[in-house]
Design a protein around this motif. Structure first.
Motif, PDB file in Angstrom:
ATOM      1  N   GLY A 169     -18.360   3.916 -22.224  1.00  9.10           N
ATOM      2  CA  GLY A 169     -19.851   3.212 -22.215  1.00  9.10           C
ATOM      3  C   GLY A 169     -19.574   1.922 -21.622  1.00  9.10           C
ATOM      4  O   GLY A 169     -18.445   1.710 -21.081  1.00  9.10           O
ATOM      5  N   ALA A 170     -20.680   0.917 -21.797  1.00  6.64           N
ATOM      6  CA  ALA A 170     -20.431  -0.407 -21.453  1.00  6.64           C
ATOM      7  C   ALA A 170     -19.141  -1.144 -22.404  1.00  6.64           C
ATOM      8  O   ALA A 170     -19.133  -0.816 -23.646  1.00  6.64           O
ATOM      9  N   GLU A 212     -19.155   0.352 -26.340  1.00  6.34           N
ATOM     10  CA  GLU A 212     -20.433   0.741 -26.525  1.00  6.34           C
ATOM     11  C   GLU A 212     -20.187   2.134 -27.298  1.00  6.34           C
ATOM     12  O   GLU A 212     -20.922   2.491 -28.356  1.00  6.34           O
ATOM     13  N   VAL A 266     -26.243   1.159 -26.342  1.00  5.19           N
ATOM     14  CA  VAL A 266     -26.307  -0.469 -26.056  1.00  5.19           C
ATOM     15  C   VAL A 266     -26.412  -0.557 -24.885  1.00  5.19           C
ATOM     16  O   VAL A 266     -25.693   0.280 -24.094  1.00  5.19           O
ATOM     17  N   ASN A 267     -27.283  -1.571 -24.369  1.00  4.89           N
ATOM     18  CA  ASN A 267     -27.411  -1.831 -23.040  1.00  4.89           C
ATOM     19  C   ASN A 267     -26.413  -2.608 -22.292  1.00  4.89           C
ATOM     20  O   ASN A 267     -25.745  -3.511 -23.058  1.00  4.89           O
ATOM     21  N   SER A 268     -26.486  -2.535 -20.994  1.00  3.70           N
ATOM     22  CA  SER A 268     -25.472  -3.546 -20.228  1.00  3.70           C
ATOM     23  C   SER A 268     -26.163  -3.882 -18.889  1.00  3.70           C
ATOM     24  O   SER A 268     -26.768  -2.702 -18.259  1.00  3.70           O
ATOM     25  N   SER A 269     -26.091  -4.965 -18.307  1.00  2.00           N
ATOM     26  CA  SER A 269     -26.791  -5.393 -17.120  1.00  2.00           C
ATOM     27  C   SER A 269     -25.836  -6.062 -16.289  1.00  2.00           C
ATOM     28  O   SER A 269     -24.929  -6.852 -16.705  1.00  2.00           O
ATOM     29  N   PHE A 270     -26.109  -6.008 -15.085  1.00  2.00           N
ATOM     30  CA  PHE A 270     -25.409  -7.153 -14.025  1.00  2.00           C
ATOM     31  C   PHE A 270     -25.970  -8.441 -14.417  1.00  2.00           C
ATOM     32  O   PHE A 270     -25.137  -9.407 -14.064  1.00  2.00           O
ATOM     33  N   GLU A 284     -34.905  -1.880 -26.037  1.00  2.00           N
ATOM     34  CA  GLU A 284     -35.966  -0.859 -24.971  1.00  2.00           C
ATOM     35  C   GLU A 284     -35.627   0.511 -25.640  1.00  2.00           C
ATOM     36  O   GLU A 284     -34.580   0.800 -25.926  1.00  2.00           O
ATOM     37  N   GLU A 316     -31.968   1.952 -26.257  1.00  2.00           N
ATOM     38  CA  GLU A 316     -30.945   0.894 -25.893  1.00  2.00           C
ATOM     39  C   GLU A 316     -31.281  -0.418 -26.960  1.00  2.00           C
ATOM     40  O   GLU A 316     -32.059  -1.157 -26.673  1.00  2.00           O
ATOM     41  N   PRO A 338     -25.951  -6.059  -7.718  1.00  2.00           N
ATOM     42  CA  PRO A 338     -25.839  -4.962  -8.647  1.00  2.00           C
ATOM     43  C   PRO A 338     -24.759  -3.902  -8.115  1.00  2.00           C
ATOM     44  O   PRO A 338     -25.181  -2.571  -8.397  1.00  2.00           O
ATOM     45  N   GLY A 349     -21.245   0.174 -16.768  1.00  2.00           N
ATOM     46  CA  GLY A 349     -21.926   0.944 -17.683  1.00  2.00           C
ATOM     47  C   GLY A 349     -23.425   0.230 -18.083  1.00  2.00           C
ATOM     48  O   GLY A 349     -23.642  -0.869 -17.599  1.00  2.00           O
ATOM     49  N   GLY A 350     -24.006   1.151 -18.706  1.00  2.00           N
ATOM     50  CA  GLY A 350     -25.403   0.506 -19.258  1.00  2.00           C
ATOM     51  C   GLY A 350     -26.685   1.066 -18.513  1.00  2.00           C
ATOM     52  O   GLY A 350     -26.532   1.076 -17.288  1.00  2.00           O
ATOM     53  N   THR A 351     -27.587   1.575 -19.103  1.00  2.00           N
ATOM     54  CA  THR A 351     -28.876   2.006 -18.626  1.00  2.00           C
ATOM     55  C   THR A 351     -29.259   1.038 -17.637  1.00  2.00           C
ATOM     56  O   THR A 351     -29.534   1.325 -16.352  1.00  2.00           O
ATOM     57  N   ALA A 352     -29.325  -0.257 -18.132  1.00  2.00           N
ATOM     58  CA  ALA A 352     -30.132  -1.439 -17.147  1.00  2.00           C
ATOM     59  C   ALA A 352     -29.397  -1.348 -15.843  1.00  2.00           C
ATOM     60  O   ALA A 352     -29.913  -1.477 -14.802  1.00  2.00           O
ATOM     61  N   ALA A 353     -27.866  -1.541 -15.923  1.00  2.00           N
ATOM     62  CA  ALA A 353     -27.112  -1.714 -14.633  1.00  2.00           C
ATOM     63  C   ALA A 353     -27.196  -0.477 -13.762  1.00  2.00           C
ATOM     64  O   ALA A 353     -27.383  -0.516 -12.705  1.00  2.00           O
ATOM     65  N   LEU A 389     -29.994   1.384 -13.287  1.00  2.00           N
ATOM     66  CA  LEU A 389     -31.394   1.073 -12.876  1.00  2.00           C
ATOM     67  C   LEU A 389     -31.264   0.200 -11.742  1.00  2.00           C
ATOM     68  O   LEU A 389     -31.748   0.123 -10.779  1.00  2.00           O
ATOM     69  N   GLU A 390     -30.559  -1.067 -12.119  1.00  2.00           N
ATOM     70  CA  GLU A 390     -30.396  -2.152 -11.138  1.00  2.00           C
ATOM     71  C   GLU A 390     -29.831  -1.751  -9.887  1.00  2.00           C
ATOM     72  O   GLU A 390     -30.251  -2.124  -8.851  1.00  2.00           O
TER      73      GLU A 390
END
Lengths: 382, 191
Positions: free
Chosen positions: A171-172, A180, A235-239, A247, A340, B100, B133-137, B139-140
């Motif tokens: 995962g992240a 994760e 659990v979430n991960s973003s750029f 959420e 998440e 991204p 990884g990660g849902t947000a990533a 979708l980005e």
């Protein structure tokens, strides 16, 4: 002046003609009811048709050229139907419904707004009964086209908890190397303990150790164990390293795609208010084949209850309830959500995830949301 | 001009305009951006090169919406080459924004499905291997690609992704990647 009018009419006819020559779009769907299978052909345009019944197939001959979303369509999840094909013959078309074994027509009628030709088919070992005269116009008081049979309401007895990722799928990973897969397993086990100790409900886990489980298998575990709720924990991960908050998702074909949302809303409404005909046949067929279709409304409620509790207990940013085409949720045949909890990619939230008391809070928030959902669900059954 | 001829022409024009207007109304025109054809032309070895101005959107730390940046692209003779150049611009990123996409990802190939309405993008395997990884990533990445392409090229209605030449169930264990994606322009800031 007369010449001018004629010329105008010719111009208009030339512009409209290509539209008339274009095949009309026919949408097909079917539902297995108790004792019969309903087949529906829907179109934005009405048409006349004739029926020819054979033991192994039903032929519907149209007086116009028509197209299905694809020329040959396999019917999944039907005990009676195998596939539907469309052929063009001269200026008309033949829609053929191929059966698994023999079948006969029990009734046939037409509905309007939108135009639908409906057949109820029953299994038959004998020659088919002669088809009723195909009506060209809608009947005055036709039977209603029932929505797909809702799952028989039953109380919630089994909950499937799905800790995301596991094994080689980490995962992240956070900045301090927190994985994760480890966080989701801890939260999942805490949640299991809470549910079992406080409610006595049966809890099954898609994994209870650090093992890799495919997305399809996760949904299959829940389906095979006849769980009435599926809760996937992530659990979430973003750029964006600054992104934070919690959420909760339930499934959609397309995150906030207007056509898919319209589709999901239409197919899940119980009253017969079809509104504008659906444009995107491909999406519609996909939706009918989705196990989650019948449960979207309940899934959205479950997501709301859980998200509200996360907001109360975690004190982080409320990113809300959202929809996205999650693979693990699509195959779950029960109310299903994916949580998440917070962002492991955010340094501050990653530090929180390393604390047992914070993981306890996440598990408690999910438990509270599930409890409220069950309370309202069971109240509605009474 | 005779009166009859004039009347005929007026009626014909009115009918034509009404038909065109009706056709426009019937066809749901997607929101989007018409790349500006630039007057600038440059002499090349074998002729004059044309340029268009495109509007790219990138992630930013300060906003959850993708932020616009303008770029110019030389218009190649083959349409596919234009899309290829466009995707290369997206992968190249923008110094002031976040891209991204993992930095080692390349576009392997590009194809059309459904008579051109669906663009198939085949990325190198590093897309999943290096994905954070990660849902947000996920979708980005998905909407960075899909929205940028569909916003700038209205003829493309949806985008499907391949990784290493194959369909992939998911990028990092969340979103179903086997289906094509329609744009969701709510991701775009300053449209």
């Amino acid at each position: 002046m007369k010449k001018s009018i004629k010329a105008g009419i010719v111009c208009a006819a030339l512009l409209v003609a290509p539209r008339l020559l274009t095949p009309i779009g026919i949408d097909f769907r079917s539902f297995d009811h108790e004792g019969y299978t309903r087949v529906v052909f829907e179109s934005k345009h009405s048409f006349a048709y004739k029926v020819q019944a054979h033991p192994d197939r039903l032929e519907v001959r149209l007086d116009v050229r028509a197209d299905l979303p694809v020329p040959a369509l396999a019917v999944a999840n039907s005990q009676l139907l195998e596939r539907v094909t469309c052929e063009h013959l001269g200026n008309g078309s033949v829609l053929t419904v191929h059966f698994r074994g023999a079948a006969a027509i029990r009734q046939n009628f037409v509905l309007e707004k939108p135009f639908r030709v409906v057949f109820d088919l029953v299994r038959s070992e004998k020659a088919p009964t002669p088809p009723p005269q195909a009506p060209v116009a809608a009947e005055k008081n036709p039977p209603r086209e029932e929505p797909p049979p809702a799952p028989r309401p039953r109380s919630i007895e089994t909950i499937c908890i799905d800790p995301g990722h596991g094994g080689e799928d980490f995962g992240a990973i956070g900045r301090s190397k927190l994985k994760e897969k480890d966080v989701t397993l801890k939260i999942g086990l805490k949640l299991k303990k809470l549910i079992e100790s406080k409610t006595g409900l049966r809890v099954i886990m898609t994994r209870d150790k650090d093992s890799e489980v495919s997305l399809n298998t996760r949904a299959s575990i829940a389906n095979n164990q006849r769980a009435q709720m599926f809760v996937s924990i992530h659990v979430n991960s973003s750029f964006r390293k600054s992104a934070y908050g919690s959420e909760t998702y339930f499934v959609s074909l397309q995150a906030t795609d207007p056509e898919a949302l319209e589709l999901a809303q239409k197919e899940n409404q119980n009253d017969e208010d079809p509104g504008e005909a659906i444009q995107n046949d491909e999406l519609k067929m996909i939706l009918w084949n989705m196990a989650q279709t019948e449960h979207i409304r309940e899934s959205s409620k479950l997501a709301e209850y859980i998200q509200n509790e996360l907001n109360v207990l975690l004190g982080t940013r409320d990113r809300g309830v959202k929809q996205a085409p999650f693979r693990v949720l699509m195959r779950a045949a029960m109310p299903a959500v994916l949580i998440e909890a917070v962002f492991i990619s955010n340094a501050s939230e990653e530090r929180k995830l390393q604390r047992e008391d914070f993981l306890d809070k996440i598990a408690l928030a999910i438990y509270n949301g599930i409890s409220k959902f069950i309370y309202h669900y069971h109240s509605a059954l009474k | 001009m005779k009166k009859k001829t004039r009347t005929f022409l007026v009626i014909a024009v009115v009918v034509l305009l009404l038909a065109l207007a009706a056709q426009r109304l019937l066809r749901k025109s997607p929101a989007g951006f018409e790349p500006e054809r630039l007057n600038r032309e440059e002499e090349h070895g074998d002729g004059i090169a044309e340029f268009i101005k495109v509007k790219l959107f990138f992630l930013s730390e300060t906003s959850r919406l993708l932020q616009p940046v303008y770029r110019e692209i030389e218009v190649p003779e083959i349409r596919e080459d234009l899309y290829r150049k466009f995707v290369s611009l997206l992968l190249a990123g923008d110094a002031a924004h976040i891209t991204p996409v993992p930095s080692d990802v390349q576009l392997r190939s590009l194809h059309f499905l459904d008579g051109g309405g669906t663009l198939l993008l085949d990325f190198t395997e590093s897309l999943s291997a290096s994905f954070p990884g990660g849902t947000a990533a996920e979708l980005e990445f998905i909407y960075f690609m899909v929205d940028n392409i569909c916003y700038n090229f209205r003829e493309i209605k949806k985008v499907k992704f391949l990784i290493g030449g194959n369909e992939s169930k998911s990028l990092a264990g969340h979103i179903d990647l086997e289906r094509p994606f329609f744009p969701d322009f709510s991701w775009l800031g300053d449209k």
